[in-house]
Enzyme design. Structure first.
Site, mmCIF file in Angstrom:
data_model
loop_
_atom_site.group_PDB
_atom_site.id
_atom_site.type_symbol
_atom_site.label_atom_id
_atom_site.label_comp_id
_atom_site.label_asym_id
_atom_site.label_seq_id
_atom_site.Cartn_x
_atom_site.Cartn_y
_atom_site.Cartn_z
ATOM 1 N N ASP A 19 85.578 -6.097 32.585
ATOM 2 C CA ASP A 19 85.252 -4.685 32.751
ATOM 3 C C ASP A 19 84.175 -4.277 31.750
ATOM 4 O OD1 ASP A 19 85.587 -2.165 33.901
ATOM 5 O OD2 ASP A 19 86.995 -1.556 32.334
ATOM 6 N N GLU A 76 68.613 -25.170 22.214
ATOM 7 C CA GLU A 76 69.164 -26.054 21.181
ATOM 8 C C GLU A 76 69.849 -27.251 21.829
ATOM 9 O OE1 GLU A 76 70.478 -22.866 17.758
ATOM 10 O OE2 GLU A 76 71.953 -23.400 19.267
#
Length: 123
Positions: A19, A76
């Protein structure tokens, strides 16, 4: 609620939603206000590229958002040529990881910078 509980609920047909995604603790509004220079994509989203559709979607969304905000993005943990290629296709022009070099002492890194132009450090 932990991962196992959520998985058990899903197996019983319960559907779960986050939500107010992008607000509160996960506020995306900060991205507009913070003086950022770049985004970095965590290695956890790179490690299963290119085979994991979820990671492809997340990395694609991060790169699209970074482009829209005018910020470069760095991936990364790039370890394979396949990861590099999919990152380039998704619009990620910078990467770090074992594909490009292993950790090294400062003196060795200084030599590497001296011997190779900085442009060769990007993907």
């Amino acid at each position: 609620m932990n991962h196992q509980t959520l998985q058990a609920l899903r197996e019983r047909g319960v559907r779960v939603a986050i939500d107010d995604f992008g607000t509160g603790l996960s506020s995306l509004a900060y991205l507009k206000r913070l003086p950022l220079d770049k985004f970095k994509i965590d290695r956890s989203f790179v490690s299963e590229l290119p085979s994991d559709p979820g990671d492809l979607a997340i990395v694609g969304a991060i790169t699209a958002m970074s482009r829209a905000l005018g910020l470069p993005v760095v991936a990364e943990g790039v370890e394979t040529q396949a990861q590099r290629e999919v990152l380039l296709r998704l619009g990620c022009a910078y990467a770090q990881g074992f594909l490009f070099g292993r950790p090294m002492p400062a003196e060795a890194f200084a030599r590497c910078l001296r011997d190779h132009p900085a442009a060769s450090m990007t993907i």
